[in-house]
Design an enzyme around this catalytic site. Structure first.
Site, PDB file in Angstrom:
ATOM      1  N   ASN A  69      -4.926   6.545  -0.992  1.00 63.61           N
ATOM      2  CA  ASN A  69      -4.178   7.023   0.167  1.00 63.61           C
ATOM      3  C   ASN A  69      -3.608   8.426  -0.039  1.00 63.61           C
ATOM      4  O   ASN A  69      -3.157   9.065   0.908  1.00 63.61           O
ATOM      5  CB  ASN A  69      -3.055   6.048   0.535  1.00 63.61           C
ATOM      6  CG  ASN A  69      -3.609   4.917   1.385  1.00 63.61           C
ATOM      7  OD1 ASN A  69      -4.657   5.052   2.007  1.00 63.61           O
ATOM      8  ND2 ASN A  69      -2.917   3.789   1.398  1.00 63.61           N
ATOM      9  N   HIS A  76      -3.455  -3.585  -5.555  1.00 65.72           N
ATOM     10  CA  HIS A  76      -3.693  -3.105  -4.196  1.00 65.72           C
ATOM     11  C   HIS A  76      -5.151  -3.299  -3.799  1.00 65.72           C
ATOM     12  O   HIS A  76      -6.035  -2.567  -4.235  1.00 65.72           O
ATOM     13  CB  HIS A  76      -3.291  -1.620  -4.102  1.00 65.72           C
ATOM     14  CG  HIS A  76      -3.394  -1.055  -2.727  1.00 65.72           C
ATOM     15  ND1 HIS A  76      -3.723   0.255  -2.477  1.00 65.72           N
ATOM     16  CD2 HIS A  76      -3.218  -1.626  -1.510  1.00 65.72           C
ATOM     17  CE1 HIS A  76      -3.739   0.467  -1.174  1.00 65.72           C
ATOM     18  NE2 HIS A  76      -3.451  -0.660  -0.560  1.00 65.72           N
ATOM     19  N   SER A  98       0.821  -1.204   0.000  1.00 62.30           N
ATOM     20  CA  SER A  98       0.000   0.000   0.000  1.00 62.30           C
ATOM     21  C   SER A  98       0.858   1.257   0.000  1.00 62.30           C
ATOM     22  O   SER A  98       0.330   2.351  -0.152  1.00 62.30           O
ATOM     23  CB  SER A  98      -0.970   0.005   1.187  1.00 62.30           C
ATOM     24  OG  SER A  98      -0.308  -0.334   2.354  1.00 62.30           O
ATOM     25  N   GLU A 152      -6.671  -1.224  -6.794  1.00 64.05           N
ATOM     26  CA  GLU A 152      -5.834  -0.304  -7.567  1.00 64.05           C
ATOM     27  C   GLU A 152      -4.797  -1.127  -8.337  1.00 64.05           C
ATOM     28  O   GLU A 152      -4.032  -1.884  -7.722  1.00 64.05           O
ATOM     29  CB  GLU A 152      -5.120   0.692  -6.640  1.00 64.05           C
ATOM     30  CG  GLU A 152      -6.076   1.702  -5.986  1.00 64.05           C
ATOM     31  CD  GLU A 152      -5.370   2.681  -5.051  1.00 64.05           C
ATOM     32  OE1 GLU A 152      -5.800   3.836  -4.962  1.00 64.05           O
ATOM     33  OE2 GLU A 152      -4.391   2.281  -4.378  1.00 64.05           O
TER      34      GLU A 152
HETATM   35  P1  NAI Z   1       0.056  -9.388   8.086  1.00 61.99           P
HETATM   36  O1  NAI Z   1       1.178  -9.111   9.035  1.00 61.99           O
HETATM   37  O2  NAI Z   1      -1.305  -9.701   8.599  1.00 61.99           O
HETATM   38  O3  NAI Z   1       0.509 -10.635   7.165  1.00 61.99           O
HETATM   39  C1  NAI Z   1       1.764 -10.738   6.545  1.00 61.99           C
HETATM   40  C2  NAI Z   1       2.088 -12.225   6.410  1.00 61.99           C
HETATM   41  O4  NAI Z   1       3.229 -12.360   5.575  1.00 61.99           O
HETATM   42  C3  NAI Z   1       2.425 -12.885   7.742  1.00 61.99           C
HETATM   43  O5  NAI Z   1       1.635 -14.030   7.914  1.00 61.99           O
HETATM   44  C4  NAI Z   1       3.906 -13.225   7.607  1.00 61.99           C
HETATM   45  O6  NAI Z   1       4.252 -14.442   8.244  1.00 61.99           O
HETATM   46  C5  NAI Z   1       4.079 -13.363   6.116  1.00 61.99           C
HETATM   47  N1  NAI Z   1       5.423 -13.087   5.637  1.00 61.99           N
HETATM   48  C6  NAI Z   1       6.260 -12.103   6.039  1.00 61.99           C
HETATM   49  N2  NAI Z   1       7.404 -12.161   5.340  1.00 61.99           N
HETATM   50  C7  NAI Z   1       7.282 -13.205   4.477  1.00 61.99           C
HETATM   51  C8  NAI Z   1       8.127 -13.762   3.484  1.00 61.99           C
HETATM   52  N3  NAI Z   1       9.340 -13.261   3.229  1.00 61.99           N
HETATM   53  N4  NAI Z   1       7.677 -14.806   2.774  1.00 61.99           N
HETATM   54  C9  NAI Z   1       6.448 -15.327   3.019  1.00 61.99           C
HETATM   55  N5  NAI Z   1       5.622 -14.859   3.947  1.00 61.99           N
HETATM   56  C10 NAI Z   1       6.017 -13.792   4.673  1.00 61.99           C
HETATM   57  O7  NAI Z   1       0.049  -8.179   7.066  1.00 61.99           O
HETATM   58  P2  NAI Z   1      -1.175  -7.644   6.172  1.00 61.99           P
HETATM   59  O8  NAI Z   1      -1.918  -6.627   6.913  1.00 61.99           O
HETATM   60  O9  NAI Z   1      -1.893  -8.806   5.593  1.00 61.99           O
HETATM   61  O10 NAI Z   1      -0.381  -6.865   5.017  1.00 61.99           O
HETATM   62  C11 NAI Z   1       0.323  -7.531   4.026  1.00 61.99           C
HETATM   63  C12 NAI Z   1       0.638  -6.586   2.875  1.00 61.99           C
HETATM   64  O11 NAI Z   1      -0.580  -6.012   2.396  1.00 61.99           O
HETATM   65  C13 NAI Z   1       1.545  -5.421   3.207  1.00 61.99           C
HETATM   66  O12 NAI Z   1       2.333  -5.147   2.077  1.00 61.99           O
HETATM   67  C14 NAI Z   1       0.566  -4.285   3.469  1.00 61.99           C
HETATM   68  O13 NAI Z   1       1.121  -3.025   3.245  1.00 61.99           O
HETATM   69  C15 NAI Z   1      -0.491  -4.589   2.424  1.00 61.99           C
HETATM   70  N6  NAI Z   1      -1.819  -4.048   2.703  1.00 61.99           N
HETATM   71  C16 NAI Z   1      -2.355  -4.103   3.955  1.00 61.99           C
HETATM   72  C17 NAI Z   1      -3.636  -3.612   4.196  1.00 61.99           C
HETATM   73  C18 NAI Z   1      -4.232  -3.677   5.558  1.00 61.99           C
HETATM   74  O14 NAI Z   1      -5.249  -2.984   5.782  1.00 61.99           O
HETATM   75  N7  NAI Z   1      -3.709  -4.487   6.464  1.00 61.99           N
HETATM   76  C19 NAI Z   1      -4.439  -3.009   3.114  1.00 61.99           C
HETATM   77  C20 NAI Z   1      -3.807  -3.084   1.811  1.00 61.99           C
HETATM   78  C21 NAI Z   1      -2.526  -3.547   1.647  1.00 61.99           C
END
Ligand code: NAI
Length: 505
Positions: free
Chosen positions: A194, A144, A123, A156
């Site tokens: 954003n 996105h 994001s 997006e």
């Molecule tokens: P989260 O922390 O809930 O999940 C991330 C997951 O990725 C975790 O389960 C972790 O173990 C895993 N992970 C981390 N490094 C890894 C790797 N090298 N290889 C494989 N798995 C790995 O995070 P969330 O909130 O789901 O966000 C994930 C992405 O989505 C980020 O880039 C964030 O910016 C983006 N995003 C988040 C939003 C939100 O509202 N939470 C909205 C839109 C985008």
């Protein structure tokens, strides 16, 4: 360009909140989906979680049991990244860290087919930077989603400098085929949502800081006059101030400190205090069990009003006339400069000047300004402010008029642009600048704000509805009141107004 074939395997990496939601969306659309997380067991846990969620839909009668089974059968948790080699589209939703994401993309490029699309759900990171140094940066694109991915319609599609247009186009069609509302955007700070949403928070934070009114009153005005689902304070309490403040700081930094995006000291203080909003039990509001819900303040008037005079064309305020008539108020119409005379008071729609300044400049006695409403025919609350020399009795005549029409009235300090007007003008200004800079089309930007953050109307369509010339004047008056570049009007607004052109083509 066509959407990805339904038989194509989709891989999702990162089985957190977003990854699990995205995997669910792809599986619901009929794709076989491999879900991988580098923490053992997490992918399987996520699939079990999706199964439970779908189970709840079955219980409510919203999903057939066999459909649930089919969706879950298409979701395959994986414990090794090598298992993703045959994917045609990989969507990563791992930790928001440039280096870690770049390493992952490099690994995927070596593993997957040459034409595999590598999509990132980032994001805030630049798609251009993510793709830099890869052998095939043309295959890298942003996809996105918004949280929660299965429910939020907007996606997006973010093109980096090297992204092949055909790749972005194919992903756009794919998102559409998945039942989403995709928009095209370029890899610029904050993408569309954003970036364009920043003034929604910033203007309320500033109004609070400058003592315009309390949080509950300002929130109620954005909801009941502006038609927004939530006001800025309740929304940032829900998002979390740490998250919202970090996004603002990152956009502000990315634009080299452009004051349009300046973070708020009021919000910083909440973050510093650990008052992060709902999740910490306290933000602008208290979420303690015994906490009383803060109520908006409302002006009451002891007067009664039976009649008013409408002078000239009221512009965006015109629909109020219908409401007044329907409320049984006798109306006299005559030529003039777009004002309503109510007893001794003069009521006008704000144009971004202070009430006291406008009263002096136009020689208006007992001046009361009213704020913009999305629809005056249905608004349940509006804000007013008044000139320093307006008599209380005259102000109360305006309050009585609006109350008679069933509209609650909130008092604001004499600040330029009131609440809804300055928020809408600034949203439209940011949206116009994004169009000017090729971040997205007017149609896509309006769609993004409606589908991604539930705005009641796209900011550009809103500006066109109230008039580009009027929007421009409001911004100029705000800029002159504050003397800050934050309120400088976008060249696109100025140019479109000068050319008599529309923002939407
Ligand atoms: P989260 O922390 O809930 O999940 C991330 C997951 O990725 C975790 O389960 C972790 O173990 C895993 N992970 C981390 N490094 C890894 C790797 N090298 N290889 C494989 N798995 C790995 O995070 P969330 O909130 O789901 O966000 C994930 C992405 O989505 C980020 O880039 C964030 O910016 C983006 N995003 C988040 C939003 C939100 O509202 N939470 C909205 C839109 C985008």
């Amino acid at each position: 360009m066509s959407a990805l074939d339904n038989n194509a395997l989709v891989a999702v990496i990162g089985a957190g909140a977003m990854g699990a939601g995205i995997a669910q969306v792809a599986a619901q659309a009929g794709h076989r989906v491999k879900l991988y997380d580098n923490r053992p067991g997490i992918a399987a846990q996520a699939v079990a979680g999706i199964d439970r969620q779908l189970g709840r839909l079955v219980e409510k009668g919203k999903l057939r049991p066999d459909t649930r089974e089919a969706i879950v059968a298409r979701l395959q948790p994986e414990e090794a990244i090598e298992a993703l080699a045959d994917a045609r589209l990989v969507i990563e939703a791992i930790v928001e860290n440039l280096q870690v994401k770049q390493d992952l993309l490099r690994q995927l490029e070596a593993l997957c087919a040459d034409d595999c699309i590598l999509a990132s759900n980032t994001s805030s990171l630049s798609i251009t930077s993510l793709a830099a140094g890869l052998a095939r940066p043309e295959n890298v694109v942003g996809m996105h989603f918004f949280n929660p991915a299965p429910l939020m319609a907007l996606v997006e599609i973010v093109a980096g400098l090297a992204t092949k247009p055909a790749v972005a186009a194919s992903l756009y069609e794919t998102a559409k085929a998945w039942g989403k509302k995709p928009v095209h955007t370029r890899s610029t700070p904050g993408f569309i949502v954003n970036r364009v949403a920043r003034p929604f928070y910033a203007e309320s934070l500033r109004l609070l800081q400058e003592g315009a009114a309390d949080c509950a009153t300002l929130d109620a005005l954005l909801r009941e006059a502006g038609g927004f689902r939530m006001g800025a304070f309740e929304l940032t309490d829900l998002i979390g101030h740490d998250v919202n403040y970090a996004v603002t700081c990152s956009v502000f930094d990315a634009f080299y400190g452009d004051f349009r995006f300046q973070p708020s000291l009021v919000q910083k203080e909440l973050v510093d205090a650990g008052r992060l909003g709902r999740k910490s039990g306290q933000g602008f509001y208290s979420y303690a069990e015994d906490a009383e819900r803060a109520q908006p303040t409302e002006l009451q008037s002891p007067q009664t009003i039976e009649h008013c005079v409408i002078e000239g064309d009221l512009g965006a305020l015109q629909p109020l006339v219908e409401r007044l008539r329907d409320s049984g108020i006798a109306l006299t119409k005559r030529a003039g400069n777009g004002v309503i005379h109510v007893g001794d008071a003069t009521l006008v729609l704000s144009d971004g000047r202070l009430a006291s300044q406008r009263a002096r400049e136009e020689g208006l006695r007992n001046l009361v300004l009213v704020d913009l409403a999305l629809d005056y025919r249905t608004a349940t609350r509006v804000a007013i402010s008044w000139s320093a020399d307006t008599a209380v009795a005259a102000r109360d005549q305006v309050v009585a008029l609006l109350q008679r029409a069933g509209i609650k009235v909130a008092a604001l300090a004499d600040l330029p642009g009131l609440v809804v007007l300055r928020t809408v003008a600034m949203l439209a200004n940011e949206a116009a600048d994004a169009v000017l800079q090729g971040v997205g089309s007017a149609a896509d930007i309006d769609l993004a704000m409606c589908a991604g953050v539930n705005y009641p109307r796209g900011p550009l369509a809103w500006a066109e509805q109230i008039g580009l010339g009027y929007t421009l004047r409001v911004l100029e008056n705000l800029q002159s009141s504050y003397g800050e570049s934050r309120y400088r009007p976008s060249l696109l607004l100025r140019r479109s107004h000068a050319q008599g052109a529309r923002l939407h083509d």
